[in-house]
Write a protein that holds these residues in place. Structure first.
Motif, short mmCIF file in Angstrom:
data_model
loop_
_atom_site.label_atom_id
_atom_site.label_comp_id
_atom_site.label_asym_id
_atom_site.label_seq_id
_atom_site.Cartn_x
_atom_site.Cartn_y
_atom_site.Cartn_z
N SER A 171 11.54 27.53 -8.22
CA SER A 171 10.46 27.75 -9.19
C SER A 171 9.10 27.25 -8.72
CB SER A 171 10.81 27.07 -10.52
OG SER A 171 12.04 27.53 -11.02
N VAL A 172 8.71 27.62 -7.50
CA VAL A 172 7.35 27.34 -7.02
C VAL A 172 6.49 28.56 -7.32
CG1 VAL A 172 5.90 26.77 -5.06
CG2 VAL A 172 8.21 25.85 -5.20
N GLU A 173 5.41 28.36 -8.04
CA GLU A 173 4.58 29.47 -8.46
C GLU A 173 3.11 29.20 -8.12
OE1 GLU A 173 3.23 31.72 -12.62
OE2 GLU A 173 4.74 30.12 -12.66
N VAL A 174 2.47 30.15 -7.48
CA VAL A 174 1.03 30.08 -7.21
C VAL A 174 0.32 30.86 -8.31
CG1 VAL A 174 -0.84 30.58 -5.61
CG2 VAL A 174 1.40 29.92 -4.73
N ARG A 175 -0.47 30.18 -9.14
CA ARG A 175 -1.11 30.84 -10.28
C ARG A 175 -2.56 31.24 -9.98
NH1 ARG A 175 1.05 27.96 -15.85
NH2 ARG A 175 3.29 28.10 -15.36
N GLU A 205 -14.37 28.70 3.11
CA GLU A 205 -14.58 28.87 4.55
C GLU A 205 -13.68 27.90 5.32
OE1 GLU A 205 -18.16 28.77 7.90
OE2 GLU A 205 -18.65 28.53 5.77
N GLY A 206 -12.66 28.42 5.94
CA GLY A 206 -11.77 27.61 6.76
C GLY A 206 -10.49 27.17 6.08
N TYR A 207 -10.37 27.37 4.77
CA TYR A 207 -9.15 26.94 4.07
C TYR A 207 -9.08 27.63 2.71
CZ TYR A 207 -12.50 23.84 1.73
OH TYR A 207 -13.58 23.34 1.04
N SER A 208 -7.91 27.51 2.07
CA SER A 208 -7.73 28.06 0.73
C SER A 208 -7.23 26.97 -0.21
CB SER A 208 -6.75 29.23 0.75
OG SER A 208 -5.46 28.79 1.14
N ILE A 209 -7.56 27.10 -1.49
CA ILE A 209 -7.11 26.16 -2.52
C ILE A 209 -6.21 26.93 -3.48
CG2 ILE A 209 -7.82 24.59 -4.37
CD1 ILE A 209 -10.57 24.43 -2.97
N ARG A 210 -4.98 26.48 -3.59
CA ARG A 210 -4.02 27.19 -4.45
C ARG A 210 -3.59 26.26 -5.60
NH1 ARG A 210 -0.23 29.11 0.70
NH2 ARG A 210 -1.98 29.92 1.94
N GLU A 211 -3.61 26.79 -6.79
CA GLU A 211 -3.09 26.04 -7.92
C GLU A 211 -1.61 26.40 -8.05
OE1 GLU A 211 -4.21 24.74 -12.45
OE2 GLU A 211 -5.08 26.58 -11.64
N VAL A 212 -0.75 25.41 -7.83
CA VAL A 212 0.68 25.68 -7.81
C VAL A 212 1.39 24.89 -8.92
CG1 VAL A 212 0.69 26.16 -5.34
CG2 VAL A 212 1.21 23.85 -6.13
N VAL A 266 5.52 20.69 -12.77
CA VAL A 266 4.52 19.82 -12.15
C VAL A 266 3.34 20.65 -11.68
CG1 VAL A 266 4.07 18.13 -10.33
CG2 VAL A 266 6.34 18.27 -11.37
N LYS A 267 2.13 20.26 -12.08
CA LYS A 267 0.91 20.95 -11.65
C LYS A 267 0.36 20.27 -10.40
CE LYS A 267 -1.50 20.46 -15.43
NZ LYS A 267 -2.60 20.62 -16.40
N ALA A 268 -0.15 21.06 -9.47
CA ALA A 268 -0.71 20.49 -8.25
C ALA A 268 -1.69 21.46 -7.62
CB ALA A 268 0.41 20.17 -7.25
N PHE A 269 -2.58 20.90 -6.79
CA PHE A 269 -3.41 21.71 -5.91
C PHE A 269 -2.78 21.67 -4.52
CE2 PHE A 269 -6.95 20.26 -8.81
CZ PHE A 269 -7.16 21.50 -9.41
N LEU A 270 -2.63 22.82 -3.90
CA LEU A 270 -2.17 22.92 -2.52
C LEU A 270 -3.32 23.48 -1.70
CD1 LEU A 270 0.15 22.76 -0.41
CD2 LEU A 270 0.72 25.12 -1.04
N ILE A 271 -3.83 22.68 -0.77
CA ILE A 271 -5.00 23.07 0.02
C ILE A 271 -4.54 23.29 1.46
CG2 ILE A 271 -7.31 22.38 0.76
CD1 ILE A 271 -7.56 20.80 -1.82
#
Length: 288
Positions: free
Chosen positions: A11-15, A21-28, A38-43
């Motif tokens: 149940s890992v979900e990217v919402r 520039e150079g990276y992405s920020i994903r709210e997972v 569990v809410k988290a930022f995956l950078i």
């Protein structure tokens, strides 16, 4: 108390995903061993590589956003970051206009199950990182501030997948703090709970003393950062935390408060330390 069998991550979900520039920020969102979301930022850096990674846990006064900028700067150096949010800690130490609201949250704060769950949420986050194809599972570090540092000390004694710990303004024994501190939050809890309920809370909280666990952190390296003007963690708590820890370890003191407000020196010190331990030793952070 903290044991679980990690068979597979579900149940890992990217919402949401933001491209920088150079990276992405994903709210997972991912499922904890306690079946909580569990809410988290995956950078994640854009480079196709096997990256070092850092898992962050925020202080009780703040949220996962407290490490948002820091993780983005690490991404520019090739680090993956996972910034977990502990919902029962967010804003729990705020005072003033939040005083009445805080009284309503005391039951949550003295529920020992919440502390166990936070440790397990972090361990599940480590599993998430270690299973990502772009993360080097042998180069994972942990950074915790305040409560995040205190429970990081517990984590250090039970979790062998972490190579390096940065513990910022953590308390060695929260039970002692609750019993003796004159900080308004500690006083409020002591006055609100009936004596027998408070004694029960303290007896259970003693099981979470970081000094019981951090002595078993080796071979992981530990970097302690403490504030000279800390309104939560006094010199005795800081010193006992460092003394109890296994080697290798390092300690630094800064002329700042518990929140490390405007303390760029500490920021640069821990990032260069992380580069040395799990990143690229020849690369450094510098003041612009």
């Amino acid at each position: 108390m903290f044991h679980f069998k990690e068979e597979h991550l579900t149940s890992v979900e990217v919402r949401k995903s933001i491209i920088k520039e150079g990276y992405s920020i994903r709210e997972v969102y991912f499922e904890s061993p306690y079946k909580r979301c569990v809410k988290a930022f995956l950078i994640v850096p854009n480079q196709k590589s096997s990256h070092p990674a850092v898992i962050f846990m925020h202080p009780g006064q703040e949220s996962r956003k407290s490490f948002y900028k820091e993780a983005q700067l690490l991404a520019e150096k090739g680090f993956v970051s996972l910034i977990i949010e502990s919902p029962f800690l967010v804003g729990c130490h705020q005072e003033g206009k939040q005083y009445k609201k805080f009284i309503q949250t005391i039951e949550t704060l003295v529920d020992i199950q919440n502390y166990t769950q936070m440790i397990m949420d972090i361990r599940r986050g480590i599993t998430l990182l270690s299973k990502l194809e772009f993360v080097d599972a042998n180069r994972i570090a942990y950074v915790g501030h305040g409560f995040g540092a205190t429970w990081g000390g517990v984590l250090a004694g039970i979790e062998n997948r972490i190579k390096a710990f940065v513990l910022i303004a953590g308390a060695s024994q929260t039970s002692s703090w609750h019993m003796t501190s004159e900080h308004p939050m500690a006083v409020l809890i002591r006055s609100f709970l009936p004596p027998e309920r408070f004694d029960f809370f303290i007896s259970n909280l003693r099981k979470f003393a970081a000094t019981h666990y951090i002595k078993n952190a080796a071979p992981a390296s530990i970097y302690f950062q403490f504030a000279k003007n800390d309104e939560y963690v006094d010199c005795d708590q800081a010193t006992s935390f460092y003394t109890a820890a296994s080697s290798p370890k390092k300690i630094s003191w800064y002329q700042t408060d518990h929140g490390f407000s405007q303390c760029e020196e500490a920021f640069l010190d821990r990032h260069n330390w992380l580069l040395d331990k799990i990143g690229l030793p020849n690369d450094i952070f510098v003041t612009e």
